[in-house]
Design a protein around this motif. Sequence first.
Motif, mmCIF file in Angstrom:
data_model
loop_
_atom_site.group_PDB
_atom_site.id
_atom_site.type_symbol
_atom_site.label_atom_id
_atom_site.label_comp_id
_atom_site.label_asym_id
_atom_site.label_seq_id
_atom_site.Cartn_x
_atom_site.Cartn_y
_atom_site.Cartn_z
ATOM 1 N N LEU A 61 0.833 -1.200 0.000
ATOM 2 C CA LEU A 61 0.000 0.000 0.000
ATOM 3 C C LEU A 61 0.868 1.250 0.000
ATOM 4 O O LEU A 61 0.585 2.218 -0.711
ATOM 5 N N ARG A 62 1.942 1.235 0.770
ATOM 6 C CA ARG A 62 2.844 2.374 0.831
ATOM 7 C C ARG A 62 3.432 2.675 -0.557
ATOM 8 O O ARG A 62 3.471 3.823 -1.005
ATOM 9 N N GLN A 63 3.887 1.641 -1.232
ATOM 10 C CA GLN A 63 4.479 1.828 -2.559
ATOM 11 C C GLN A 63 3.444 2.310 -3.570
ATOM 12 O O GLN A 63 3.718 3.204 -4.384
ATOM 13 N N ASP A 64 2.255 1.740 -3.508
ATOM 14 C CA ASP A 64 1.199 2.137 -4.438
ATOM 15 C C ASP A 64 0.771 3.580 -4.190
ATOM 16 O O ASP A 64 0.571 4.355 -5.135
ATOM 17 N N ALA A 65 0.658 3.952 -2.917
ATOM 18 C CA ALA A 65 0.244 5.317 -2.581
ATOM 19 C C ALA A 65 1.282 6.336 -3.032
ATOM 20 O O ALA A 65 0.937 7.391 -3.584
ATOM 21 N N ALA A 66 2.555 6.045 -2.804
ATOM 22 C CA ALA A 66 3.607 6.966 -3.230
ATOM 23 C C ALA A 66 3.556 7.184 -4.731
ATOM 24 O O ALA A 66 3.696 8.313 -5.223
ATOM 25 N N ARG A 67 3.331 6.103 -5.464
ATOM 26 C CA ARG A 67 3.262 6.201 -6.929
ATOM 27 C C ARG A 67 2.025 6.979 -7.377
ATOM 28 O O ARG A 67 2.120 7.882 -8.215
ATOM 29 N N GLU A 68 0.875 6.661 -6.824
ATOM 30 C CA GLU A 68 -0.370 7.280 -7.289
ATOM 31 C C GLU A 68 -0.500 8.735 -6.849
ATOM 32 O O GLU A 68 -1.078 9.553 -7.560
ATOM 33 N N TYR A 69 0.026 9.068 -5.696
ATOM 34 C CA TYR A 69 -0.069 10.446 -5.220
ATOM 35 C C TYR A 69 0.975 11.351 -5.886
ATOM 36 O O TYR A 69 0.646 12.482 -6.272
ATOM 37 N N PHE A 70 2.227 10.874 -5.997
ATOM 38 C CA PHE A 70 3.313 11.808 -6.280
ATOM 39 C C PHE A 70 4.212 11.489 -7.476
ATOM 40 O O PHE A 70 4.875 12.405 -7.977
ATOM 41 N N ASP A 71 4.288 10.261 -7.929
ATOM 42 C CA ASP A 71 5.349 9.884 -8.860
ATOM 43 C C ASP A 71 4.920 9.970 -10.322
ATOM 44 O O ASP A 71 4.075 9.193 -10.784
#
Length: 470
Positions: A61-71
């Motif tokens: 979830l952490r990796q997915d959130a970082a990607r979807e929010y900011f990357d």
Amino acid sequence: MHKRARTGLAAAAATTAVLAAGVTAAPAAQAAEDGPAPVRNRVLVVIAEFKDAQHVDTEALRQDAAREYFDGSQSIAGYYTKVSQGAFTYVPAAEEKVVGPYTLDLPQKPCDAGAVNKAAREAAAAAGYVEKEDYDSISVLQPGEGSECGWLGLGSMPGPNTWLQVGKGKIGKTAMVHEFGHNQGFNHHKRDECPGGDLSRCTTAEGHSGRTPMGGGGTGVGFVAPELISKGWLPGGQAVTVEKSATFTLKPLYGGAAGGVRALDIPLGDGGKDRLVVEYRHEDAGYADDENGNLDADVEGVHAYLVPEGDYNNSRLLDPTPGTGKGDAEAITSLTDAANKVGVKVVKSGGGSATVSVSLGGVPAPAADESSVKPQGTDTPAPQPVKGTGGPATEHGDESDAAAAPGSSSASPAPAPADHTEMGGSGKKDLAATGGSSATPVIAGVGALLAAAGALCLFAMRRRGGRRRA
């Protein structure tokens, strides 16, 4: 203790400025030599768990959130950078981008978004994150499996708070673009049916516009011109106030070379309290989303919006065709407001530009395009200031609150999951009934109340057409 993403002394001092949407933010360096500094809103993304409910895989979830929010350009930050022409974006408040998991001292049931927000802020404070000093907005990711909440996402309108119920470790980016839109002050975007483009025959229609993430369009479309005008995201004469009869060449609302006129702001009547905003939409091949393809690919044509009482955040699509259909089917060819002696005619449209004539006071518009010489009195509309955190708002867990489901476009909404029947026979559920009481404080001692504007239902929006209500 988690590491915080510091922004430097100059940027830290700038956090005292109030963003138009009512969110304190730290401006970054200037986007262009002569342009204003872009606003960088620092979002603290918090993985939250309950005493009796946890996420399946917090690291995924952490990796997915970082990607979807900011990357990257397809992230929430990339989307807002695109639609604002670089004037606004979201950045991580923490170096690790996503913090947590924090176990809140709360059970999952009953559903109480206000209590969750308060507990998440307290957990973040215990970890060393100070509101306004370290972050401008907070976005809480809570377990969705087994929840009683009748929404996928929530956003205060306006304000700094968003919530997302997460299932199977995946972030609903489309939902979050919608909820962050509520943070900007944007309301749900509805439509009126105006047969033949006659404004005297307009009636409130069911369904949504499909022209913006706030109207079920998902991330396959940009925000509509009234929303952009409200934020000042059409600078440098790209939106003009029409004060005499004239003919304009409109560039697409998104994409293409810089400059030119992209939207017309037309006063209705002598007082001009109500406005008519006209835009041209065309596929922007320069910005693509894996789920939806090129931006605005399904909404080709000239579109018009009623802005009641000058409230650009609550505009409505003026649909000249009965029922609902593909985006280009709802484009206008002409509009007539006989009472205010206003007429709009689309002379030509397509191929990346549109020619639109506007007649005011019964005076016919000249045939020649005058946009290049800036017709007299055509000033850029001023942004619409929105301050503070929104107060309580009632939401219904039906398609009226839904953004398009991930993977769907405004032309082809995704089918509703089978379990949506739990919402009741009418498909409607008041947020207060789920435990998200409008009286629940968000921040203790400050008096800020939960603004639950922006509830997204657990099923996709189904645009119902062909039926009117007066």
